[in-house]
Design an enzyme around this catalytic site. Sequence first.
Site, PDB file in Angstrom:
ATOM      1  N   PRO A  29      26.410  23.190  43.931  1.00  0.00           N
ATOM      2  CA  PRO A  29      26.739  21.847  43.672  1.00  0.00           C
ATOM      3  C   PRO A  29      28.222  21.158  44.092  1.00  0.00           C
ATOM      4  O   PRO A  29      29.167  21.682  43.663  1.00  0.00           O
ATOM      5  CB  PRO A  29      26.409  21.360  42.206  1.00  0.00           C
ATOM      6  CG  PRO A  29      26.355  22.900  41.816  1.00  0.00           C
ATOM      7  CD  PRO A  29      26.133  23.916  42.682  1.00  0.00           C
ATOM      8  N   ASN A  30      27.837  19.931  44.608  1.00  0.00           N
ATOM      9  CA  ASN A  30      28.909  19.154  44.968  1.00  0.00           C
ATOM     10  C   ASN A  30      29.749  19.469  45.835  1.00  0.00           C
ATOM     11  O   ASN A  30      30.990  18.806  46.433  1.00  0.00           O
ATOM     12  CB  ASN A  30      29.912  18.967  43.605  1.00  0.00           C
ATOM     13  CG  ASN A  30      29.048  18.501  42.371  1.00  0.00           C
ATOM     14  OD1 ASN A  30      28.501  17.283  42.538  1.00  0.00           O
ATOM     15  ND2 ASN A  30      29.051  18.854  41.200  1.00  0.00           N
ATOM     16  N   ARG A  70      36.416  15.242  48.118  1.00  0.00           N
ATOM     17  CA  ARG A  70      36.444  15.501  46.571  1.00  0.00           C
ATOM     18  C   ARG A  70      37.752  16.094  46.273  1.00  0.00           C
ATOM     19  O   ARG A  70      38.185  17.447  46.758  1.00  0.00           O
ATOM     20  CB  ARG A  70      35.239  16.616  46.443  1.00  0.00           C
ATOM     21  CG  ARG A  70      35.103  17.200  45.060  1.00  0.00           C
ATOM     22  CD  ARG A  70      34.223  18.532  44.852  1.00  0.00           C
ATOM     23  NE  ARG A  70      33.975  18.921  43.484  1.00  0.00           N
ATOM     24  CZ  ARG A  70      33.538  19.936  43.034  1.00  0.00           C
ATOM     25  NH1 ARG A  70      33.016  20.821  44.165  1.00  0.00           N
ATOM     26  NH2 ARG A  70      33.632  20.351  41.710  1.00  0.00           N
ATOM     27  N   TYR A 116      40.617  21.293  46.096  1.00  0.00           N
ATOM     28  CA  TYR A 116      39.869  21.911  47.113  1.00  0.00           C
ATOM     29  C   TYR A 116      40.249  21.783  48.764  1.00  0.00           C
ATOM     30  O   TYR A 116      39.408  22.458  49.505  1.00  0.00           O
ATOM     31  CB  TYR A 116      38.413  21.274  46.813  1.00  0.00           C
ATOM     32  CG  TYR A 116      37.850  21.513  45.635  1.00  0.00           C
ATOM     33  CD1 TYR A 116      37.579  22.862  44.865  1.00  0.00           C
ATOM     34  CD2 TYR A 116      37.507  20.404  44.753  1.00  0.00           C
ATOM     35  CE1 TYR A 116      37.173  23.090  43.782  1.00  0.00           C
ATOM     36  CE2 TYR A 116      37.082  20.540  43.598  1.00  0.00           C
ATOM     37  CZ  TYR A 116      36.830  22.030  42.969  1.00  0.00           C
ATOM     38  OH  TYR A 116      36.407  22.124  41.586  1.00  0.00           O
ATOM     39  N   ASN A 171      29.250  30.556  46.924  1.00  0.00           N
ATOM     40  CA  ASN A 171      30.137  29.793  46.159  1.00  0.00           C
ATOM     41  C   ASN A 171      29.067  28.936  45.323  1.00  0.00           C
ATOM     42  O   ASN A 171      28.651  28.011  45.721  1.00  0.00           O
ATOM     43  CB  ASN A 171      31.001  28.876  46.848  1.00  0.00           C
ATOM     44  CG  ASN A 171      32.056  28.063  45.848  1.00  0.00           C
ATOM     45  OD1 ASN A 171      31.828  28.142  44.613  1.00  0.00           O
ATOM     46  ND2 ASN A 171      32.840  27.453  46.504  1.00  0.00           N
ATOM     47  N   ALA A 183      29.819  24.814  40.171  1.00  0.00           N
ATOM     48  CA  ALA A 183      29.720  25.045  38.591  1.00  0.00           C
ATOM     49  C   ALA A 183      28.770  25.685  38.063  1.00  0.00           C
ATOM     50  O   ALA A 183      28.991  26.072  36.829  1.00  0.00           O
ATOM     51  CB  ALA A 183      29.454  23.372  38.242  1.00  0.00           C
ATOM     52  N   HIS A 243      29.570  29.041  36.156  1.00  0.00           N
ATOM     53  CA  HIS A 243      30.007  29.132  34.709  1.00  0.00           C
ATOM     54  C   HIS A 243      28.815  28.714  33.869  1.00  0.00           C
ATOM     55  O   HIS A 243      29.067  28.722  32.390  1.00  0.00           O
ATOM     56  CB  HIS A 243      31.084  27.980  34.576  1.00  0.00           C
ATOM     57  CG  HIS A 243      32.016  28.120  35.433  1.00  0.00           C
ATOM     58  ND1 HIS A 243      32.884  29.255  35.834  1.00  0.00           N
ATOM     59  CD2 HIS A 243      32.467  27.139  36.442  1.00  0.00           C
ATOM     60  CE1 HIS A 243      33.795  28.744  37.051  1.00  0.00           C
ATOM     61  NE2 HIS A 243      33.410  27.625  37.435  1.00  0.00           N
ATOM     62  N   ASP A 280      20.656  36.566  37.180  1.00  0.00           N
ATOM     63  CA  ASP A 280      19.340  37.454  37.321  1.00  0.00           C
ATOM     64  C   ASP A 280      18.928  37.717  38.690  1.00  0.00           C
ATOM     65  O   ASP A 280      18.227  38.599  39.080  1.00  0.00           O
ATOM     66  CB  ASP A 280      18.296  36.825  36.519  1.00  0.00           C
ATOM     67  CG  ASP A 280      18.393  37.081  34.924  1.00  0.00           C
ATOM     68  OD1 ASP A 280      19.627  37.823  34.507  1.00  0.00           O
ATOM     69  OD2 ASP A 280      17.867  36.634  34.220  1.00  0.00           O
ATOM     70  N   GLU A 327      31.401  36.745  45.044  1.00  0.00           N
ATOM     71  CA  GLU A 327      31.349  35.266  44.592  1.00  0.00           C
ATOM     72  C   GLU A 327      32.657  34.895  45.179  1.00  0.00           C
ATOM     73  O   GLU A 327      33.684  35.652  45.353  1.00  0.00           O
ATOM     74  CB  GLU A 327      31.664  35.656  43.220  1.00  0.00           C
ATOM     75  CG  GLU A 327      31.850  34.297  42.352  1.00  0.00           C
ATOM     76  CD  GLU A 327      32.320  34.616  40.852  1.00  0.00           C
ATOM     77  OE1 GLU A 327      31.809  35.457  40.058  1.00  0.00           O
ATOM     78  OE2 GLU A 327      32.728  33.577  40.193  1.00  0.00           O
ATOM     79  N   HIS A 383      35.484  31.232  45.406  1.00  0.00           N
ATOM     80  CA  HIS A 383      35.833  29.932  45.040  1.00  0.00           C
ATOM     81  C   HIS A 383      37.070  29.589  46.108  1.00  0.00           C
ATOM     82  O   HIS A 383      37.823  30.370  46.162  1.00  0.00           O
ATOM     83  CB  HIS A 383      36.114  29.921  43.470  1.00  0.00           C
ATOM     84  CG  HIS A 383      35.246  30.306  42.499  1.00  0.00           C
ATOM     85  ND1 HIS A 383      34.182  29.744  42.431  1.00  0.00           N
ATOM     86  CD2 HIS A 383      34.850  31.557  42.115  1.00  0.00           C
ATOM     87  CE1 HIS A 383      33.223  30.259  41.618  1.00  0.00           C
ATOM     88  NE2 HIS A 383      33.815  31.460  41.424  1.00  0.00           N
ATOM     89  N   LEU A 384      37.207  28.281  46.168  1.00  0.00           N
ATOM     90  CA  LEU A 384      38.132  27.646  46.948  1.00  0.00           C
ATOM     91  C   LEU A 384      39.397  27.720  45.950  1.00  0.00           C
ATOM     92  O   LEU A 384      40.616  28.042  46.231  1.00  0.00           O
ATOM     93  CB  LEU A 384      38.024  26.217  47.364  1.00  0.00           C
ATOM     94  CG  LEU A 384      36.872  26.068  48.428  1.00  0.00           C
ATOM     95  CD1 LEU A 384      36.098  24.929  48.009  1.00  0.00           C
ATOM     96  CD2 LEU A 384      37.598  26.030  49.961  1.00  0.00           C
ATOM     97  N   SER A 385      39.358  27.281  44.737  1.00  0.00           N
ATOM     98  CA  SER A 385      40.331  27.134  43.907  1.00  0.00           C
ATOM     99  C   SER A 385      40.324  28.436  42.851  1.00  0.00           C
ATOM    100  O   SER A 385      39.459  29.161  42.805  1.00  0.00           O
ATOM    101  CB  SER A 385      40.020  25.818  42.911  1.00  0.00           C
ATOM    102  OG  SER A 385      38.883  26.250  41.970  1.00  0.00           O
ATOM    103  N   ARG A 391      42.478  27.454  35.952  1.00  0.00           N
ATOM    104  CA  ARG A 391      42.081  26.020  35.627  1.00  0.00           C
ATOM    105  C   ARG A 391      41.814  25.913  34.273  1.00  0.00           C
ATOM    106  O   ARG A 391      42.009  26.584  33.295  1.00  0.00           O
ATOM    107  CB  ARG A 391      40.991  25.616  36.743  1.00  0.00           C
ATOM    108  CG  ARG A 391      41.665  25.487  38.053  1.00  0.00           C
ATOM    109  CD  ARG A 391      40.819  25.180  39.026  1.00  0.00           C
ATOM    110  NE  ARG A 391      40.260  23.843  38.980  1.00  0.00           N
ATOM    111  CZ  ARG A 391      39.005  23.220  39.443  1.00  0.00           C
ATOM    112  NH1 ARG A 391      38.215  24.100  40.447  1.00  0.00           N
ATOM    113  NH2 ARG A 391      38.899  21.919  39.006  1.00  0.00           N
TER     114      ARG A 391
END
Length: 152
Positions: free
Chosen positions: A9-10, A17, A22, A74, A77, A80, A87, A98, A100-102, A107
């Site tokens: 998402p996003n 953004r 990011y 990625n 959200a 988390h 699953d 997994e 992530h950009l950040s 954070r």
Amino acid sequence: MKILLLNGPNLQLLGTREPGIYGGDTLPEIVNNVKILAAELHCTIEDHQSNIEGELVSWIGSARANGFDGIILNAAAYTHTSVALRDAISAVSLPTIEVHLSNTAARESFRHHSFIAPVCAGVIAGFGKDSYLLALRALHNLLARKKEFNSK
Ligand code: DQA
């Protein structure tokens, strides 16, 4: 090697953004760079982005039947929050990285926990768009080692 690249998402908003967090690249630009590296590594990439948790769950769940060797994810959200994604990864049992950009560990505290990390082969976070390229190299090396081991 056939690799499934999934963005949650996003991430369709990358480019505009929170560029301080990011970066300024759009998702199509990032995916294009991944595909260029994939061609060098003789891998093929199929990519999808969705804001809908269930769509991500379905793509992961059908990845083995669709001939994928591994997954770069990625989950944004949903990382988390999502037991369903965890699953799905566990059920399909394909090596998953997994991404992530950040640097989520640096954070807000709610980003420190990942539901999916325990069922992933590893986590790459904090390198901006390079996180995706590092994930592809990591997955490629892991699959190559697996193939070599299986042929012995
Ligand atoms: C993100 C980090 C997540 O915490 C966040 O919810 C995102 C993006 C990253 O790539 O840095 O949407 O996955």
